[in-house]
Scaffold this motif. Structure first.
Motif, PDB file in Angstrom:
ATOM      1  N   ALA B  34       0.851  -1.183   0.000  1.00 53.98           N
ATOM      2  CA  ALA B  34       0.000   0.000   0.000  1.00 53.98           C
ATOM      3  C   ALA B  34       0.889   1.235   0.000  1.00 53.98           C
ATOM      4  O   ALA B  34       1.870   1.295   0.734  1.00 53.98           O
ATOM      5  N   LEU B  36       0.888   5.061   0.800  1.00 53.26           N
ATOM      6  CA  LEU B  36       0.059   5.937   1.630  1.00 53.26           C
ATOM      7  C   LEU B  36       0.675   7.314   1.722  1.00 53.26           C
ATOM      8  O   LEU B  36       1.890   7.469   1.692  1.00 53.26           O
ATOM      9  N   LYS B  43       2.392  10.502  -3.918  1.00 51.98           N
ATOM     10  CA  LYS B  43       2.030   9.118  -4.274  1.00 51.98           C
ATOM     11  C   LYS B  43       1.840   8.938  -5.775  1.00 51.98           C
ATOM     12  O   LYS B  43       2.420   8.052  -6.394  1.00 51.98           O
ATOM     13  N   HIS B 203      -7.324   5.773  -0.378  1.00 49.52           N
ATOM     14  CA  HIS B 203      -7.468   6.675   0.752  1.00 49.52           C
ATOM     15  C   HIS B 203      -8.389   6.071   1.806  1.00 49.52           C
ATOM     16  O   HIS B 203      -8.819   6.744   2.713  1.00 49.52           O
ATOM     17  N   MET B 205      -8.689   3.611   4.783  1.00 51.75           N
ATOM     18  CA  MET B 205      -7.880   2.843   5.722  1.00 51.75           C
ATOM     19  C   MET B 205      -8.283   1.376   5.795  1.00 51.75           C
ATOM     20  O   MET B 205      -7.447   0.483   5.776  1.00 51.75           O
ATOM     21  N   ILE B 208      -6.934  -0.685   3.089  1.00 48.46           N
ATOM     22  CA  ILE B 208      -5.498  -0.936   3.171  1.00 48.46           C
ATOM     23  C   ILE B 208      -5.222  -2.088   4.137  1.00 48.46           C
ATOM     24  O   ILE B 208      -4.426  -2.976   3.856  1.00 48.46           O
ATOM     25  N   ALA B 215       2.948  -1.398   4.113  1.00 48.11           N
ATOM     26  CA  ALA B 215       2.568  -0.042   3.745  1.00 48.11           C
ATOM     27  C   ALA B 215       3.824   0.798   3.637  1.00 48.11           C
ATOM     28  O   ALA B 215       4.718   0.697   4.488  1.00 48.11           O
ATOM     29  N   VAL B 217       4.911   4.718   3.431  1.00 48.97           N
ATOM     30  CA  VAL B 217       4.287   6.007   3.709  1.00 48.97           C
ATOM     31  C   VAL B 217       5.146   7.139   3.169  1.00 48.97           C
ATOM     32  O   VAL B 217       6.366   7.174   3.389  1.00 48.97           O
ATOM     33  N   MET B 241       2.104   9.524   8.642  1.00 49.21           N
ATOM     34  CA  MET B 241       1.768  10.420   7.525  1.00 49.21           C
ATOM     35  C   MET B 241       1.844  11.870   7.948  1.00 49.21           C
ATOM     36  O   MET B 241       2.234  12.743   7.180  1.00 49.21           O
ATOM     37  N   MET B 498      -9.179  10.123   5.529  1.00 47.34           N
ATOM     38  CA  MET B 498      -8.922   8.740   5.151  1.00 47.34           C
ATOM     39  C   MET B 498     -10.097   7.847   5.529  1.00 47.34           C
ATOM     40  O   MET B 498     -10.033   6.640   5.374  1.00 47.34           O
TER      41      MET B 498
END
Lengths: 315, 512, 323
Positions: B34, B36, B43, B203, B205, B208, B215, B217, B241, B498
């Motif tokens: 993922a 993020l 991204k 987007h 959560m 994900i 993940a 980030v 994040m 998110m």
């Protein structure tokens, strides 16, 4: 216009002068005052007819008016018929012609804005309708007579050996400048030509502006037909047709961008001079019609590739 | 066959602005990673560099340990890398089959497209989503006739038809319904088992956590962390994040907002407004109040602002200062002292080839009479230019000659000349340099003090936190959270964007 | 939902409207001209329609890719001039083949000029092809300064009267055009045509060579214009430097009548061929319906403009109903 920079109208004007002098080299006797006046006079008719085309092309959105030729003819025939030789009928006849042109132009505008017909197809179809109306109106008989006052005021020398049409053309130039640069309509027209979304999001009524523009184009073409009658004194069914292509070409030569939103009527005036000179020159050196057409087409292609490139797919 | 892709220290600048400062990502066959990050964290830029749509300025891409450079998406496709994007690459008038196989059609005698085979293979692909799509989605259906979710599915199948080794799904679930999403996740599990590498940008959560193994980030264009999903919580990821620095304290808060008199009629009140991507939004903005619209990009903020400005038809009720209005054209809104600063400056806000003067005065020409009083118009524009500290050669210079910040000042100035009572702003500082940004903030603050009602969407969370009295967070066309006072914190804003609603303060709506 | 259904119906049967119009025109024409379906009358109609059918096929291809060609009529004039000035009434087969090939080459060269300007120089198609139309007309006038010239008599006679299996030759050629298009559409290039006209940016992103596809569409239109000239000169047995002029607008109208969208990305040659038939039948009807001579042009133009406005009218009415 304080900038000392070669703007397209100025460039076209310089090109016209160069062409005129070139004429003197190629054809002895080409350069003299009478010839100069004659060329400006011929340019005036083209310039007047191209006024509406200038507005339409400025409005963008693939704007082009191919019904101009037919409306010129219709207007001339209407005036010819109504005036029938009487000076007193000139103004009423002009009014009728202008109104007719305005209405046909407005229908063009409606088809383009309300029905979403591409301008090319709409105005080309309208040219057919106008031609058909002419045939219905005349039933093949072109009766009537131009009024004496028309040739006096339009094509004969009026003051200092200069014919009236040149003064009228200059006056039209001033009116067009006022319209484009000093009215809200003119400012909206440029805006609509550059970016319709931004215009709409700034509160400009885009369809209304476009509709008015096509109606004005019809009106100005009708005025062109009236002036042309003062010159030819006679009418025929293909009177306006041969002015159509030059009207587009004059606008392009004058530096008005085909995509819309940038240009001027001064440019079109200079463009009309250039085209008339090219055509007179080609006649003076006795080139046949075929060659003249080819040279006109090539000239326009060359100018298009200078001004008229579209956006690339990958930037 | 399996792929291993590594992106190392990727840097990408757009006309001087750094979009990606240090992008690192590794993904191997048989796993779902993922990607993020908050808005503008880089991204999409990183995803586009991996698929050859954008060329990196620095850094290197390695496929199976070898350095590669892709000159076009075709280059990436040849290495087995494809992407599913949100902005669709489908051609509306072509059928589902034609779209899926465009440019890699199965051929017969290498001249004709083998329609039977293309149709059969399309059916096989469509069967993957059987039960989750309407029966009308058939190989011969023209794409134009499909609803957005099924278009997105065709887009996914188009990428799949290339039989990729690595597939990037950039917000591919945004327009899918729950059933379709769960089907996609089952398929992703299967593809993963077959050895495909998957990069999943979303987007949401819960998605994900459902689908990803790891993940990665991004924050401010840098890869700041990498976690196995098995040992992180939502909270950890949000913190990663947002960063460790105490966000709100870094920039001075505006003076405490003037107390808004709740009994006064709001400047703008909308009730159950629906339009485009907006579903049932109700809100009120008072004079002297600066209300922010938050949330990720494309959650209906654009359409909401456009509908209020009369540029999009809507259903529902709208009132200005207590008087019900129904605008059909922006002109009517302009007449009622509403102004809109669009998000795409070049394509929606400015006449690029026309002069600064004409851009300033475009909404106002009718006020200068006929013939236009140009002296007056110039004077007004010059004054506005001076008060905005606009750096320009002259009023007659084309607006395209201005820098981004100065061009944006022209867009603002053309509305300030009309002294609006309600100002709608759509991401006004996008692509604007730092100096001009500060000036724009000051300007908004001054306007607010002078009593202008402002509704302000920004893709930069910092702006919302620092400027706004209240922030309404939008997701999927609805307002899902309202943050103000103590709840107006970066963590809450990001979490609400998110969809991690339980952390979005006391006023959050229900999760969808 | 009803809108989706309409789109689907339209996509599945793109020629439906055109076929309905054709049936209507045929019925009216038959009432006014009871011998319409006699072999002689059918043949005469088909051979008159055929040049425009061939031309409209080319115009269709250009329009599908999102362009337009205002010079096709001038290319017809030019290719016709090449044919009639070089072919004597008793020309030998070899010579005929050579000159026809030359005319085809001229047509393709003309199309290549258009394609070069539009696709590679990225000039606006309308004004560009308008400008080149003057070049082509000028060349036609150069080659054939006044109406005249000749065509091989034997071939012309065959073209005019051949009727294998009792059906006019024109019908076979029209069917051939449709088969040709169907084949083209089934190749990868055919998909490219539609993709480029539908959404050039999406096509480009999918790896379609957009520029070359546009270029090729104009070359094809030029080639078909040359074949149109061949049919036209066989019909008249002589040439006229302006003989193609009026065909440009008709070709566009036929394409629109046939259900091809002017903005590109959708449509086909079969529809345009039906469109030409409708156009021709309307003209038959006007002349058989005792429309007074001086009214014919106007009635014709009004019908055409109504047909052009029809899609917009339908859209306008539907959006009114929804609002």
């Amino acid at each position: 216009m304080k900038k000392v920079q070669l703007s397209p109208p100025l460039l076209a004007l310089l090109l016209a002068i160069a062409l005129f002098l070139l004429g003197g080299v190629l054809a002895p006797g080409f350069v003299n005052v009478e010839q100069a006046i004659n060329i400006v006079r011929l340019s005036a008719f083209l310039g007047i007819i191209a006024a509406g085309q200038t507005l339409v092309i400025l409005s963008g959105g693939e704007g082009i008016d191919l019904s101009i030729g037919a409306i010129v003819t219709l207007s001339a025939i209407l005036v010819f018929r109504i005036v029938d030789g009487q000076n007193g009928m000139v103004l009423p006849a002009l009014a009728v012609a202008l109104l007719t042109g305005f209405l046909f132009g407005a229908i063009n505008g409606l088809g383009i804005t309300a029905l979403g017909i591409p301008p090319l197809v709409m105005t080309l179809g309208m040219a057919g309708v106008v031609q058909g109306s002419i045939l219905v109106l005349t039933q093949g008989q072109l009766v009537g007579k131009a009024a004496p006052i028309m040739s006096t005021l339009i094509s004969r020398p009026l003051v200092l050996g200069i014919p009236g049409v040149i003064f009228i053309w200059l006056a039209l130039g001033a009116v067009m400048w006022l319209l484009l640069e000093r009215t809200a309509y003119g400012k909206h027209l440029f805006a609509v030509g550059v970016n319709r979304t931004a215009s709409r999001l700034s509160g400009v009524r885009v369809p209304r502006t476009v509709l008015i523009t096509y109606a004005l184009s019809g009106l100005l073409s009708a005025f062109g037909g009236f002036m042309l009658l003062g010159f030819t004194q006679n009418v025929f069914l293909s009177l306006g047709e041969r002015w159509l292509f030059p009207s587009v070409a004059a606008v392009v030569v004058g530096g008005t961008i085909l995509a819309g939103g940038k240009g001027s009527y001064w440019g079109t005036m200079a463009g009309a001079l250039v085209l008339t000179l090219i055509s007179s020159l080609l006649t003076a050196v006795q080139l046949p019609e075929a060659a003249r057409q080819i040279i006109l087409g090539v000239t326009l292609l060359v100018l298009l590739s200078v001004y008229g490139r579209q956006r690339a797919l990958r930037e | 066959m399996s792929i291993s892709l590594t992106a190392r220290h990727i840097v990408k600048r757009f006309s001087g602005v750094v979009a990606l400062a240090e992008g690192d990502l590794t993904v191997d066959g048989g796993e779902v990673v993922a990607l993020l990050g908050a808005n503008g964290s880089g991204k999409s830029t990183l995803a586009k560099i991996i698929t050859g749509v954008l060329a990196p300025d620095e850094g290197r891409l390695e496929v199976d340990g070898q350095a590669v450079t892709f000159s076009s998406p075709q280059g990436a496709i040849r290495r087995g890398i494809t992407a599913v994007y949100q902005e669709l690459s489908l051609i509306p008038d072509m059928t589902v089959t034609e779209n899926i196989w465009l440019n890699h059609e199965p051929m017969r005698w290498s001249v004709r497209v083998d329609r039977t085979q293309a149709r059969r293979r399309t059916e096989e692909l469509l069967a993957l989503f059987q039960g989750a799509v309407s029966p009308a989605l058939m190989p011969e259906t023209p794409v134009a006739a499909l609803p957005p979710d099924e278009k997105q599915i065709v887009e996914i199948l188009k990428a799949l038809s290339r039989e990729p080794l690595l597939m990037i799904l950039d917000e591919a679930t945004a327009s899918l319904d729950a059933r379709q999403v769960s089907r996609l996740f089952k398929l992703m599990d299967a593809w993963k088992a077959d050895g495909m590498a998957l990069v999943f940008v979303s987007h949401r959560m819960e998605e994900i956590f459902r689908v990803a193994d790891r993940a990665v980030v991004l924050r401010n264009g840098r890869t700041v962390g990498e976690r196995a999903m098995s040992d992180v919580t939502e909270r950890d990821l949000v913190t990663l994040m947002v960063g460790d620095e105490p966000s709100a304290a870094a920039v001075a808060q505006p003076d405490a907002a003037q107390p808004v008199d709740p009994s006064a009629r709001p400047r703008l009140q909308i009730d159950r407004l629906r339009s485009g991507r907006v579903h049932d939004v109700s809100l009120a903005v008072h004079d002297g109040e600066l209300v922010g619209l938050g949330g990720l990009r494309g959650q209906g903020q654009d359409d909401l602002l456009l509908a209020v400005f009369g540029a999009l038809p809507f259903t529902g009720k709208m009132a200005l200062a207590g008087e019900e209005v129904k605008f059909n054209h922006p002109r009517q809104a302009v007449k009622r002292d509403v102004a809109y600063v669009p998000g795409e400056r070049g394509s929606q806000g400015l006449l690029l080839i026309r002069s600064i003067l004409e851009n300033f005065q475009l909404p106002s020409w009718v006020r200068y009479g006929t013939p236009l009083k140009m002296g007056q118009a110039r004077q007004d524009a010059a004054q506005m230019g001076a008060s905005l500290r606009l750096v320009m050669a002259s009023l007659d210079a084309p607006v395209s000659s201005l820098s981004g910040g100065n061009a944006q000042k022209v867009v603002l100035g053309k509305w300030l000349l009309r002294e609006p009572r309600l100002l709608l702003l759509n991401d006004p500082t996008k692509g604007v340099d730092v100096g001009a940004k500060a000036e724009i903030y000051q300007l908004l603050e001054d306007l607010r003090r002078a009593g202008t009602a402002i509704l302000f969407y920004s893709s930069e969370d910092e702006e919302l936190l620092n400027l706004c009295d209240r922030v309404l967070v939008m997701q999927d066309g609805r307002i899902t959270a309202e943050l103000s006072g103590v709840s107006l914190q970066k963590e809450n804003l990001v979490a609400a964007s998110m969809g991690a609603v339980e952390q979005a303060g006391d006023q959050g709506g229900s999760s969808s | 939902m009803s809108r989706f259904d309409f789109r689907r119906l339209n996509a599945r049967h793109p020629y439906l409207l055109a076929l309905l119009l054709l049936a209507l025109a045929l019925a009216v024409n038959y009432l006014l001209q009871p011998n319409l379906f006699q072999s002689r009358v059918l043949n005469s109609n088909m051979r008159t329609f055929l040049p425009l059918m061939i031309l409209a096929a080319g115009q269709t291809i250009v329009i599908i890719t999102g362009g337009i060609d205002l010079s096709v009529g001038a290319i017809v004039s030019l290719a016709a001039a090449v044919l009639v000035t070089n072919l004597s009434p008793d020309a030998a087969a070899g010579q005929i083949a050579l000159i026809v090939l030359a005319a085809a080459g001229v047509g393709m060269a003309a199309g290549a000029l258009n394609g070069f300007c539009v696709a590679f120089l990225r000039l606006q198609p309308i004004v560009t092809t308008y400008a080149t139309s003057f070049i082509f007309s000028g060349l036609a006038l150069w080659i054939l300064p006044r109406p005249g010239g000749s065509m091989p008599q034997q071939l012309a006679r065959t073209y005019r009267s051949a009727a294998p299996l009792g059906l006019p030759l024109g019908i076979y050629i029209a069917i051939l055009l449709i088969i040709g298009w169907t084949f083209l559409r089934s190749t990868r290039f055919g998909t490219y045509l539609v993709a480029v006209g539908g959404r050039p940016d999406a096509a480009y992103a999918s790896g379609v060579p957009v520029t070359w596809v546009r270029f090729a569409s104009y070359v094809l239109a030029g080639l078909l214009a040359a074949f149109s000239a061949l049919a036209l000169t066989l019909l008249t047995s002589s040439g006229d430097p302006r003989m193609g002029d009026a065909m440009t607008l008709d070709s566009i109208v036929a394409v629109v009548l046939g259900g091809t969208r002017l903005s590109g990305g959708q449509g086909g040659v079969a529809g345009s061929i039906i469109g030409v038939a409708i156009l021709g039948l309307i003209r038959n009807i006007i002349s058989f319906a005792n429309v007074p001579t001086w009214w014919q042009t106007l009635v014709d133009a009004l019908i055409i403009i109504t047909a052009l406005a029809a899609p917009g009218l339908v859209r306008l009415l539907r959006s009114r109903r929804q609002a």
